[in-house]
Design a protein around this motif. Sequence first.
Motif, PDB file in Angstrom:
ATOM      1  N   GLY A 259       3.135  -3.775 -17.129  1.00  0.00           N
ATOM      2  CA  GLY A 259       3.962  -2.578 -17.126  1.00  0.00           C
ATOM      3  C   GLY A 259       4.697  -2.382 -15.808  1.00  0.00           C
ATOM      4  N   LEU A 260       4.942  -3.480 -15.096  1.00  0.00           N
ATOM      5  CA  LEU A 260       5.570  -3.417 -13.780  1.00  0.00           C
ATOM      6  C   LEU A 260       6.943  -4.061 -13.801  1.00  0.00           C
ATOM      7  CD1 LEU A 260       2.514  -4.508 -11.578  1.00  0.00           C
ATOM      8  CD2 LEU A 260       3.293  -2.173 -12.052  1.00  0.00           C
ATOM      9  N   SER A 261       7.720  -3.786 -12.760  1.00  0.00           N
ATOM     10  CA  SER A 261       9.001  -4.451 -12.553  1.00  0.00           C
ATOM     11  C   SER A 261       9.128  -4.772 -11.072  1.00  0.00           C
ATOM     12  CB  SER A 261      10.164  -3.561 -13.004  1.00  0.00           C
ATOM     13  OG  SER A 261      10.331  -2.481 -12.104  1.00  0.00           O
ATOM     14  N   PRO A 262       9.993  -5.708 -10.698  1.00  0.00           N
ATOM     15  CA  PRO A 262      10.127  -6.062  -9.276  1.00  0.00           C
ATOM     16  C   PRO A 262      10.426  -4.867  -8.378  1.00  0.00           C
ATOM     17  CG  PRO A 262      11.216  -7.699 -10.631  1.00  0.00           C
ATOM     18  CD  PRO A 262      10.818  -6.583 -11.557  1.00  0.00           C
ATOM     19  N   THR A 263      11.217  -3.918  -8.882  1.00  0.00           N
ATOM     20  CA  THR A 263      11.610  -2.773  -8.053  1.00  0.00           C
ATOM     21  C   THR A 263      10.471  -1.788  -7.814  1.00  0.00           C
ATOM     22  OG1 THR A 263      12.463  -1.648 -10.029  1.00  0.00           O
ATOM     23  CG2 THR A 263      14.040  -2.918  -8.703  1.00  0.00           C
ATOM     24  N   ASP A 264       9.320  -2.002  -8.466  1.00  0.00           N
ATOM     25  CA  ASP A 264       8.153  -1.168  -8.159  1.00  0.00           C
ATOM     26  C   ASP A 264       7.596  -1.496  -6.773  1.00  0.00           C
ATOM     27  OD1 ASP A 264       8.151   0.203 -10.573  1.00  0.00           O
ATOM     28  OD2 ASP A 264       6.909  -1.312 -11.562  1.00  0.00           O
ATOM     29  N   TYR A 265       7.991  -2.620  -6.223  1.00  0.00           N
ATOM     30  CA  TYR A 265       7.457  -3.078  -4.943  1.00  0.00           C
ATOM     31  C   TYR A 265       8.386  -2.669  -3.807  1.00  0.00           C
ATOM     32  CZ  TYR A 265       3.982  -5.810  -7.420  1.00  0.00           C
ATOM     33  OH  TYR A 265       2.925  -6.193  -8.211  1.00  0.00           O
ATOM     34  N   VAL A 266       7.843  -1.941  -2.852  1.00  0.00           N
ATOM     35  CA  VAL A 266       8.618  -1.515  -1.695  1.00  0.00           C
ATOM     36  C   VAL A 266       9.062  -2.742  -0.899  1.00  0.00           C
ATOM     37  CG1 VAL A 266       6.593  -1.246  -0.182  1.00  0.00           C
ATOM     38  CG2 VAL A 266       8.653   0.109   0.237  1.00  0.00           C
ATOM     39  N   LEU A 267      10.279  -2.677  -0.381  1.00  0.00           N
ATOM     40  CA  LEU A 267      10.930  -3.744   0.386  1.00  0.00           C
ATOM     41  C   LEU A 267      11.425  -4.900  -0.484  1.00  0.00           C
ATOM     42  CD1 LEU A 267       8.815  -3.948   3.668  1.00  0.00           C
ATOM     43  CD2 LEU A 267      10.747  -2.459   3.106  1.00  0.00           C
ATOM     44  N   TYR A 268      11.358  -4.741  -1.820  1.00  0.00           N
ATOM     45  CA  TYR A 268      11.996  -5.713  -2.705  1.00  0.00           C
ATOM     46  C   TYR A 268      13.435  -5.265  -2.931  1.00  0.00           C
ATOM     47  CZ  TYR A 268      13.498  -8.255  -6.829  1.00  0.00           C
ATOM     48  OH  TYR A 268      14.225  -9.034  -7.697  1.00  0.00           O
ATOM     49  N   ARG A 269      14.347  -6.189  -2.873  1.00  0.00           N
ATOM     50  CA  ARG A 269      15.756  -5.911  -3.163  1.00  0.00           C
ATOM     51  C   ARG A 269      16.338  -7.135  -3.839  1.00  0.00           C
ATOM     52  NH1 ARG A 269      21.171  -5.162  -1.094  1.00  0.00           N
ATOM     53  NH2 ARG A 269      21.701  -2.940  -0.897  1.00  0.00           N
ATOM     54  N   GLU A 270      16.960  -6.931  -4.980  1.00  0.00           N
ATOM     55  CA  GLU A 270      17.460  -8.084  -5.741  1.00  0.00           C
ATOM     56  C   GLU A 270      18.546  -8.828  -4.970  1.00  0.00           C
ATOM     57  OE1 GLU A 270      19.354  -9.212 -10.110  1.00  0.00           O
ATOM     58  OE2 GLU A 270      18.669  -7.161  -9.691  1.00  0.00           O
ATOM     59  N   TYR A 271      19.469  -8.086  -4.351  1.00  0.00           N
ATOM     60  CA  TYR A 271      20.560  -8.710  -3.619  1.00  0.00           C
ATOM     61  C   TYR A 271      20.302  -8.550  -2.127  1.00  0.00           C
ATOM     62  CZ  TYR A 271      25.331 -10.327  -2.770  1.00  0.00           C
ATOM     63  OH  TYR A 271      26.428 -11.057  -2.381  1.00  0.00           O
ATOM     64  N   PRO A 272      20.557  -9.574  -1.306  1.00  0.00           N
ATOM     65  CA  PRO A 272      20.245  -9.478   0.124  1.00  0.00           C
ATOM     66  C   PRO A 272      20.987  -8.341   0.816  1.00  0.00           C
ATOM     67  CG  PRO A 272      20.681 -11.755  -0.504  1.00  0.00           C
ATOM     68  CD  PRO A 272      21.060 -10.907  -1.686  1.00  0.00           C
ATOM     69  N   HIS A 273      20.287  -7.673   1.700  1.00  0.00           N
ATOM     70  CA  HIS A 273      20.889  -6.654   2.574  1.00  0.00           C
ATOM     71  C   HIS A 273      20.729  -7.164   3.993  1.00  0.00           C
ATOM     72  CE1 HIS A 273      22.058  -2.748   4.137  1.00  0.00           C
ATOM     73  NE2 HIS A 273      20.947  -2.676   4.853  1.00  0.00           N
ATOM     74  N   HIS A 311       3.153   3.768  -2.119  1.00  0.00           N
ATOM     75  CA  HIS A 311       4.121   2.796  -2.629  1.00  0.00           C
ATOM     76  C   HIS A 311       3.485   1.810  -3.609  1.00  0.00           C
ATOM     77  CE1 HIS A 311       6.953   4.183   0.392  1.00  0.00           C
ATOM     78  NE2 HIS A 311       6.075   3.939   1.351  1.00  0.00           N
ATOM     79  N   ALA A 312       2.188   1.840  -3.731  1.00  0.00           N
ATOM     80  CA  ALA A 312       1.487   0.735  -4.377  1.00  0.00           C
ATOM     81  C   ALA A 312       1.581   0.773  -5.899  1.00  0.00           C
ATOM     82  CB  ALA A 312       0.018   0.747  -3.964  1.00  0.00           C
ATOM     83  N   PRO A 313       1.962  -0.353  -6.522  1.00  0.00           N
ATOM     84  CA  PRO A 313       1.719  -0.496  -7.960  1.00  0.00           C
ATOM     85  C   PRO A 313       0.209  -0.482  -8.196  1.00  0.00           C
ATOM     86  CG  PRO A 313       3.255  -2.165  -7.181  1.00  0.00           C
ATOM     87  CD  PRO A 313       2.664  -1.505  -5.973  1.00  0.00           C
ATOM     88  N   ASP A 314      -0.189  -0.022  -9.329  1.00  0.00           N
ATOM     89  CA  ASP A 314      -1.612   0.030  -9.666  1.00  0.00           C
ATOM     90  C   ASP A 314      -2.205  -1.383  -9.629  1.00  0.00           C
ATOM     91  OD1 ASP A 314      -3.941   1.565 -10.859  1.00  0.00           O
ATOM     92  OD2 ASP A 314      -3.639  -0.016 -12.353  1.00  0.00           O
ATOM     93  N   ARG A 315      -3.312  -1.556  -8.899  1.00  0.00           N
ATOM     94  CA  ARG A 315      -3.907  -2.888  -8.777  1.00  0.00           C
ATOM     95  C   ARG A 315      -4.417  -3.406 -10.120  1.00  0.00           C
ATOM     96  NH1 ARG A 315      -3.425  -7.565  -5.955  1.00  0.00           N
ATOM     97  NH2 ARG A 315      -5.292  -8.852  -6.327  1.00  0.00           N
ATOM     98  N   ALA A 316      -4.884  -2.503 -10.971  1.00  0.00           N
ATOM     99  CA  ALA A 316      -5.345  -2.938 -12.287  1.00  0.00           C
ATOM    100  C   ALA A 316      -4.195  -3.568 -13.076  1.00  0.00           C
ATOM    101  CB  ALA A 316      -5.940  -1.763 -13.053  1.00  0.00           C
ATOM    102  N   ALA A 317      -2.995  -2.993 -12.911  1.00  0.00           N
ATOM    103  CA  ALA A 317      -1.829  -3.564 -13.580  1.00  0.00           C
ATOM    104  C   ALA A 317      -1.520  -4.945 -13.017  1.00  0.00           C
ATOM    105  CB  ALA A 317      -0.628  -2.636 -13.414  1.00  0.00           C
TER     106      ALA A 317
END
Length: 328
Positions: A259-273, A311-317
Motif C-alpha cells: 500500500g506504498l508509493s515512492p513518494t511516501d519516502y521523504v527525500l525521494y524525488r522522481e526528477y532530479p533537483h 515521515h516513516a511509512p509503516d514498517r509492517a507495510a
Amino acid sequence: MTGALVIGGTRFIGRHLVNDLLDHEYDVTVFNRGNHGNPFADDDRVDRIEGDRTNDSALELARERAAPDVVFDMVAYEPREVRAATRIFADSAYVYVSSGAAYADEAIPKREGETALEPCTDEQATDGSGETYGNRKAEGDRAVFAAAERGVRAMSVRPCIVYGPHDYTERFDFWIDRVREYDRMIVPGDGTTLWHRAYVGDVASALRVVAEAGEAGEVYNVGDRRLVTLTESVELIADAMGEEVEVVHAGSRELAAGGLSPTDYVLYREYPHVLSTAKLAALGWDSTPVAEAIDRSVADHVDSDRDGSEHAPDRAAEERVLGVLDTL
C-alpha cells in the motif's frame, strides 16, 4: 567588529549561523519571539531582542537597539515581510534566506538568473501553505531585487534541502533511524534519485560569505558541492554508524504490495533537483565533504531524541513489500 542582527537565530540554520558569526568575531544580536528555546541564553557574546518580525515597529526598535551592519533574515515567509525588512534596514546589508523551491523550471542544474522563478499571485503571497512556499520565496527574491534597485545592499541565498545537527524537520533523521534500526531497508525506485542537499554548517557559512562578498541584487544557490544519490546516502550513513545494511530497491509495483508509493519516502524525488553552486564558490565558499557532513549528522542524531517517525511509512507495510520481493 561587524554587528550582525539575525532575525530568528535559535533554530537549525539560524543556530548554526550565530555560531559561525561568533567564530568569525561578529557582534551578534538575535531577534525573535522567544517561542523556542534559546541555545545562547548563557552566552554573553549574544544579545537578544524579543519581538515579532511581522510587526514593523518591533523591527524598527531592533534596528535602533542593535544598529546592525548586516541583517540575516531567516524567517521571512511572506513577500511583504521582505519588503518591510529591506525598507527598515535600508542602511544595512541584508541577506534573505530564500529556497531552491523558488525555481519553476526543472532545469539541470538550476542556475541563478537563468532558470525561471515561480509566479506569485496576491492570494499565494499570504497563503501560508506548503503548496505556495516556492511562490512566496520567489516573490521574496523579487522584493530583494527591487530593494537593490533602490540602493539597498540586499542579497538572497537559495538553499536546497538542508540537513545536519539540530534539524527539527527530521527528514534526514528518518534515513539515519532506518539504518540504525534495521539491517534491511527499502530505498524507493532504483536508488539513483537526486534531490540536492546542503549541510547546515555550509548554509551558515554561505550566508556570511554572501554578506561579506556578495553583490547587491544577486542570488546565490547553496548546496553540497558533491551530490550523492539516495542509495549512496544510506551507504554513507551505514559507514558512519559502523553498520551493515542491505539496501533493497522497490519500484511502484512492488511498493503497492504494501500500500506504498515512492513518494511516501521523504527525500525521494522522481526528477532530479540540482542547483548550480558555481556562483557562490566564486566568492571563495566551499562545502564540507559529504562523508564528514553525514558523520556529524549521524553523531548528532544518536545524541538526540529525533527519529524521523513522522515521515516513516509503516514498517509492517514495508515487511509485506520485502516478503513479496523475496519470492521473486
